[in-house]
Write a protein that holds these residues in place. Structure first.
Motif, mmCIF file in Angstrom:
data_model
loop_
_atom_site.group_PDB
_atom_site.id
_atom_site.type_symbol
_atom_site.label_atom_id
_atom_site.label_comp_id
_atom_site.label_asym_id
_atom_site.label_seq_id
_atom_site.Cartn_x
_atom_site.Cartn_y
_atom_site.Cartn_z
ATOM 1 N N GLY A 263 0.721 -1.316 0.146
ATOM 2 C CA GLY A 263 -0.164 -0.147 0.361
ATOM 3 C C GLY A 263 1.076 1.558 0.218
ATOM 4 N N THR A 264 2.023 1.252 0.255
ATOM 5 C CA THR A 264 3.265 2.743 0.335
ATOM 6 C C THR A 264 4.185 2.302 -0.721
ATOM 7 O OG1 THR A 264 4.044 1.793 2.406
ATOM 8 C CG2 THR A 264 2.230 2.685 2.577
ATOM 9 N N ASP A 265 4.878 2.754 -1.046
ATOM 10 C CA ASP A 265 6.508 3.408 -2.144
ATOM 11 C C ASP A 265 7.270 3.033 -0.948
ATOM 12 O OD1 ASP A 265 6.006 5.518 -0.442
ATOM 13 O OD2 ASP A 265 6.513 6.904 -1.835
ATOM 14 N N ASP A 395 -1.712 3.511 9.131
ATOM 15 C CA ASP A 395 -1.959 2.437 7.899
ATOM 16 C C ASP A 395 -3.724 2.633 7.775
ATOM 17 O OD1 ASP A 395 -2.197 0.483 6.711
ATOM 18 O OD2 ASP A 395 -0.221 -0.783 7.163
ATOM 19 N N SER A 396 -3.728 2.633 6.268
ATOM 20 C CA SER A 396 -5.353 2.472 6.314
ATOM 21 C C SER A 396 -5.936 0.907 6.209
ATOM 22 C CB SER A 396 -5.677 3.081 4.780
ATOM 23 O OG SER A 396 -4.631 2.498 3.908
ATOM 24 N N CYS A 397 -5.316 0.332 6.813
ATOM 25 C CA CYS A 397 -5.265 -1.327 7.055
ATOM 26 C C CYS A 397 -6.488 -0.868 8.341
ATOM 27 C CB CYS A 397 -4.996 -2.137 6.711
ATOM 28 S SG CYS A 397 -5.209 -3.827 6.786
ATOM 29 N N MET A 398 -7.822 -1.675 7.726
ATOM 30 C CA MET A 398 -8.258 -1.804 8.907
ATOM 31 C C MET A 398 -7.665 -2.629 10.484
ATOM 32 S SD MET A 398 -12.422 -2.970 9.438
ATOM 33 C CE MET A 398 -12.187 -4.843 9.724
ATOM 34 N N TYR A 527 -7.398 13.184 8.118
ATOM 35 C CA TYR A 527 -7.232 12.138 7.006
ATOM 36 C C TYR A 527 -8.200 11.082 6.922
ATOM 37 C CZ TYR A 527 -3.211 13.401 9.371
ATOM 38 O OH TYR A 527 -1.756 14.168 9.751
ATOM 39 N N ALA A 528 -7.733 10.633 5.811
ATOM 40 C CA ALA A 528 -8.879 9.145 4.814
ATOM 41 C C ALA A 528 -8.807 8.441 4.459
ATOM 42 C CB ALA A 528 -9.942 10.237 3.943
ATOM 43 N N THR A 544 -7.661 1.975 -0.831
ATOM 44 C CA THR A 544 -6.650 2.286 -1.311
ATOM 45 C C THR A 544 -5.672 3.083 0.260
ATOM 46 O OG1 THR A 544 -7.452 5.008 -0.143
ATOM 47 C CG2 THR A 544 -7.908 4.179 -2.663
ATOM 48 N N LYS A 545 -4.033 3.772 -0.570
ATOM 49 C CA LYS A 545 -3.403 4.224 1.044
ATOM 50 C C LYS A 545 -4.381 5.391 1.682
ATOM 51 C CE LYS A 545 -1.322 7.360 -1.958
ATOM 52 N NZ LYS A 545 0.121 7.746 -3.066
#
Length: 554
Positions: A263-265, A395-398, A527-528, A544-545
């Protein structure tokens, strides 16, 4: 003499008749009795000769008497009676008859009672011996009937000189011999059983070991984690499956690192440094290039020249003036999501687009089964946007394991066509238990609790339960349109599907005044994260990230 007791014991007997009172003083073994009569001699004769009712002696018996003294009551005579042999014989016969009745009763208690009653007689001795013999016989019959070592031994202990002792001892010896034979047989059978078990264990040893290794490896394969394979190798380092387990450990480690980093560079670069020729290296390089080619992680929310119509159409002029943020979708079918946002000082508007080869707009419709309707498992396409209400997430992951609280806008294709609104929810993630929550496993292996609650008020749809009839269709929608109220009616949302692409527009007030909504302010940074659901719900989605919303203005 009929009124006297012939036993040798002292007694007292008094009888009155007319002016005569007769009193016995005692009775002797020689058949003599002494009497004291108070009255006249004539009165005595009358009684003695049977003229006064019951006689004191028979007519042929001799009576000797002598006056001894005078009292106020009369003259006292001392009388000696001689000749009691017949009386003694009659009494003996009577006692013998009672003894025989006790013997015929075959009851030791009756014999013991007889001996007690006639304790000074020869018959009492006979009764006592007979009672003891009868008890012994009855005890022997009980012991024979029980026919146990305890009962027979108890009999011998109590009657060591019994006439039945030889029979009892013989039966005890038979029992002991039988027990010895049975014990010898049991020992022989036990030895044979042990030998058979040892032989069976020996034969099954190699097969059991092989099955144990196979089962342990199958268990490790089922878990498919580094820890499971390492545990298998600790126990079976030289097994035939050991090399496959070592290779799988490397594969799982690589896949795990790739899933965490995709999810991230920064994460993708870390993966490529660890596995430059890895299984996912080509995808990682391509995704990394896509990430680098996008406009970054910040979505600028400018004030538009006018407010767009919320109709699922991107043809409004204001969308052409806004800047698009292209973000790669991770998981699911992948692809790229395009996101735009504008505000008018009071409301904020979002436009999102993502690829989807099929249009799915039915959400759990009712399906007729005979005379009843049952809910189906069919779901539509969906989209969600999460606005974080606390600190900046890492992190955007739940399932990252972080504790978070989010204001979630959930659009479903069915609800959009039905009402033009999205669901407004609060999503809480905690490492501690929450009421009405579900438990998931985070990437670090820890358990997290996820609580998903609708905002207060009433949404723009309500459940519909059909009643089967001859005219009802076979498939019926599960919800009908309703009038929204409260915080549940904050978010409008409409989508359209064209050319294998979903386009969805959202609108909501920047500040709703509701505690369960994020208050967005001009000049604020929020943040979203975004997620797309292809004919699915819950965890089956592309995401998404983490994105930063930069709302311009003052």
């Amino acid at each position: 003499m009929k009124t006297a007791n012939s036993r040798a014991e002292s007694f007292s007997y008094t009888r009155e008749e007319g002016n005569l009172r007769l009193k016995f003083s005692f009775f002797t073994d020689e058949g003599k009795a002494e009497f004291f009569l108070y009255g006249s001699k004539n009165d005595y004769y009358r009684m003695a000769m049977g003229k006064g009712g019951e006689t004191l002696c028979d007519a042929d018996e001799r009576v000797e008497y002598a006056a001894t003294s005078k009292t106020k009551e009369g003259v006292v005579y001392k009388v000696n009676f001689v000749g009691f042999d017949l009386l003694k014989k009659a009494e003996e016969d009577k006692i013998t008859k009672v003894l025989q009745e006790a013997i015929d009763s075959n009851d030791p208690r009756a014999l013991e009672e007889f001996a007690k009653t006639y304790k000074s007689t020869p018959q009492a001795v006979v009764a006592t011996k007979k009672a003891q013999a009868l008890k012994e016989e009855m005890a022997w019959e009980r012991a024979k009937k029980d026919d146990t070592r305890d009962s027979l031994q108890a009999f011998l202990n109590y009657y060591p000189h019994s006439i039945y002792r030889l029979a009892a001892q013989k039966r005890l010896d038979e029992m002991k011999n039988a027990e010895k034979v049975a014990e010898a047989k049991r020992k022989a059978e036990e030895e044979n059983r042990k030998k058979a078990e040892e032989e069976a264990k020996k034969r099954a040893g190699e097969e059991k070991a092989r099955k144990a290794i196979s089962s342990a490896y199958a268990s490790a394969r089922s878990a498919d984690t580094v820890e499971a394979y390492e545990k298998f190798l600790q126990i079976y380092p030289e097994s035939p499956d050991a090399q496959a387990a070592r290779e799988r450990i490397e594969t799982v480690r690589e896949d795990s690192l790739y899933e965490k980093s995709r999810g991230t560079d920064k994460g993708l670069a870390e993966y490529l440094r660890a596995y430059p020729e890895g299984r996912h290296a080509e995808d990682a390089r391509r995704t990394l290039e896509e990430l680098k080619s996008q406009t970054g992680d910040v979505l600028k929310v400018k004030k538009g020249s006018r407010s767009p119509a919320v109709d699922g159409n991107d043809s409004d002029q204001v969308w052409g003036e806004s800047k698009v943020l292209k973000v790669p979708l991770q998981g699911g079918a992948g692809g790229t999501m395009e996101i735009r946002a504008v505000q008018n000082g009071n409301e904020i508007f979002f436009l999102v687009k993502w690829p989807d080869r099929t249009k799915n707009v039915a959400y759990r419709p009712w399906v007729r089964q005979n005379k009843r309707f049952r809910p189906s498992e069919e779901v539509d396409d969906a989209f969600s946007m999460a606005l974080y209400m606390g600190r900046q997430p890492g992190d955007s992951c739940m399932v990252s394991g972080e504790e978070q609280e989010m204001d979630v806008w959930l659009w479903r294709a069915f609800w959009s066509e039905l009402s033009g609104y999205a669901a407004d929810k609060i999503l809480k993630i905690s490492r501690s238990p929450l009421p009405e929550s579900n438990i998931y496993q985070a990437r670090n292996g820890a358990s997290i609790h996820v609580q998903n609650k609708s905002d207060g008020g009433k949404p723009a749809w309500e459940l519909y339960v059909p009643i089967a009839s001859a005219t009802t269709l076979d498939t019926v929608p599960s919800y009908v349109k309703a009038q929204p109220s409260g915080s549940s009616g904050d978010v409008r949302a409409v989508g359209s599907w064209r050319n294998n692409m979903w386009t969805v527009e959202f609108s909501r007030k920047l500040a709703t005044g509701n505690l369960d909504d994020v208050t967005l302010k001009l000049g604020g940074h929020y943040y979203a994260s975004f997620a797309a659901y292809d004919h699915s719900e819950k965890s089956d989605h592309s995401s998404t990230k983490l994105i930063t919303l930069d709302i311009e203005g003052k």
